[in-house]
Motif scaffolding. Structure first.
Motif, PDB file in Angstrom:
ATOM      1  N   GLY A  63       0.807  -1.205   0.000  1.00 43.65           N
ATOM      2  CA  GLY A  63       0.000   0.000   0.000  1.00 43.65           C
ATOM      3  C   GLY A  63       0.843   1.259   0.000  1.00 43.65           C
ATOM      4  O   GLY A  63       2.062   1.214  -0.208  1.00 43.65           O
ATOM      5  N   GLU A  64       0.159   2.384   0.229  1.00 46.56           N
ATOM      6  CA  GLU A  64       0.822   3.685   0.221  1.00 46.56           C
ATOM      7  C   GLU A  64       0.336   4.527   1.387  1.00 46.56           C
ATOM      8  O   GLU A  64      -0.779   4.356   1.875  1.00 46.56           O
ATOM      9  CB  GLU A  64       0.515   4.425  -1.079  1.00 46.56           C
ATOM     10  N   VAL A  65       1.181   5.480   1.780  1.00 46.72           N
ATOM     11  CA  VAL A  65       0.859   6.380   2.874  1.00 46.72           C
ATOM     12  C   VAL A  65       1.218   7.804   2.482  1.00 46.72           C
ATOM     13  O   VAL A  65       2.158   8.029   1.719  1.00 46.72           O
ATOM     14  CB  VAL A  65       1.614   5.982   4.173  1.00 46.72           C
ATOM     15  N   GLU A  66       0.452   8.756   3.005  1.00 46.98           N
ATOM     16  CA  GLU A  66       0.812  10.165   2.927  1.00 46.98           C
ATOM     17  C   GLU A  66       1.044  10.657   4.350  1.00 46.98           C
ATOM     18  O   GLU A  66       0.206  10.434   5.231  1.00 46.98           O
ATOM     19  CB  GLU A  66      -0.292  10.996   2.279  1.00 46.98           C
ATOM     20  N   ILE A  67       2.179  11.290   4.550  1.00 45.98           N
ATOM     21  CA  ILE A  67       2.506  11.891   5.839  1.00 45.98           C
ATOM     22  C   ILE A  67       2.405  13.397   5.672  1.00 45.98           C
ATOM     23  O   ILE A  67       3.074  13.980   4.810  1.00 45.98           O
ATOM     24  CB  ILE A  67       3.922  11.488   6.299  1.00 45.98           C
ATOM     25  N   GLY A  68       1.550  14.018   6.478  1.00 52.54           N
ATOM     26  CA  GLY A  68       1.350  15.464   6.423  1.00 52.54           C
ATOM     27  C   GLY A  68       2.101  16.155   7.550  1.00 52.54           C
ATOM     28  O   GLY A  68       2.117  15.673   8.687  1.00 52.54           O
ATOM     29  N   LEU A  69       2.715  17.282   7.227  1.00 51.47           N
ATOM     30  CA  LEU A  69       3.477  18.057   8.209  1.00 51.47           C
ATOM     31  C   LEU A  69       2.825  19.416   8.447  1.00 51.47           C
ATOM     32  O   LEU A  69       2.022  19.882   7.627  1.00 51.47           O
ATOM     33  CB  LEU A  69       4.917  18.238   7.731  1.00 51.47           C
ATOM     34  N   GLY A  70       3.213  20.066   9.530  1.00 55.19           N
ATOM     35  CA  GLY A  70       2.647  21.353   9.911  1.00 55.19           C
ATOM     36  C   GLY A  70       2.887  22.461   8.910  1.00 55.19           C
ATOM     37  O   GLY A  70       2.151  23.450   8.889  1.00 55.19           O
ATOM     38  N   ASP A  71       3.904  22.330   8.072  1.00 48.57           N
ATOM     39  CA  ASP A  71       4.170  23.365   7.064  1.00 48.57           C
ATOM     40  C   ASP A  71       3.277  23.218   5.839  1.00 48.57           C
ATOM     41  O   ASP A  71       3.398  23.962   4.872  1.00 48.57           O
ATOM     42  CB  ASP A  71       5.642  23.357   6.643  1.00 48.57           C
TER      43      ASP A  71
END
Length: 112
Positions: A63-71
């Motif tokens: 599968g795949e993942v998206e990691i979101g950051l505060g910027d």
């Protein structure tokens, strides 16, 4: 393949840096670990802002993942990707299983 390190910066936000094995020989040595946990989540699964619960490797097996950051940046990774999660404080990050197949991970908590 590089390892992506997720860490808390001086600004209290999570950041990502790429770690090359050639410049970090400590990763070629045996790592002290507490065990391993396998987890499967369906596409669309979303975990809102959170910090890593401990220092740990998270390896995406399928599968795949998206990691979101505060910027506002979003980083997408697929099978075979390794994250060293060390953002233990601050705002943390988000994670979302993307694509059309479940995300299977192996999480290895580290000692120390």
């Amino acid at each position: 393949m590089p390892i992506m390190r997720l860490y808390t910066g001086d600004d209290g936000q999570s950041h990502i840096e790429q770690i090359e094995l050639e410049s970090h020989p400590e990763f070629a040595a045996m790592q002290a670990a507490k065990g391993i946990v396998f987890r499967r989540v369906e596409p669309g699964y979303f975990s809102d802002w959170h910090c890593a619960p401990r220092r740990q490797f998270v390896i995406t097996l399928e599968g795949e993942v998206e990691i979101g950051l505060g910027d506002g940046s979003v980083h997408r990774f697929g099978a075979g990707h390794v994250t060293l999660a060390e953002d233990l404080t601050g705002r943390g990050h988000t994670t979302r299983a993307v694509g059309d197949q479940p995300r299977l991970t192996a999480t290895i908590p580290l000692d120390g």
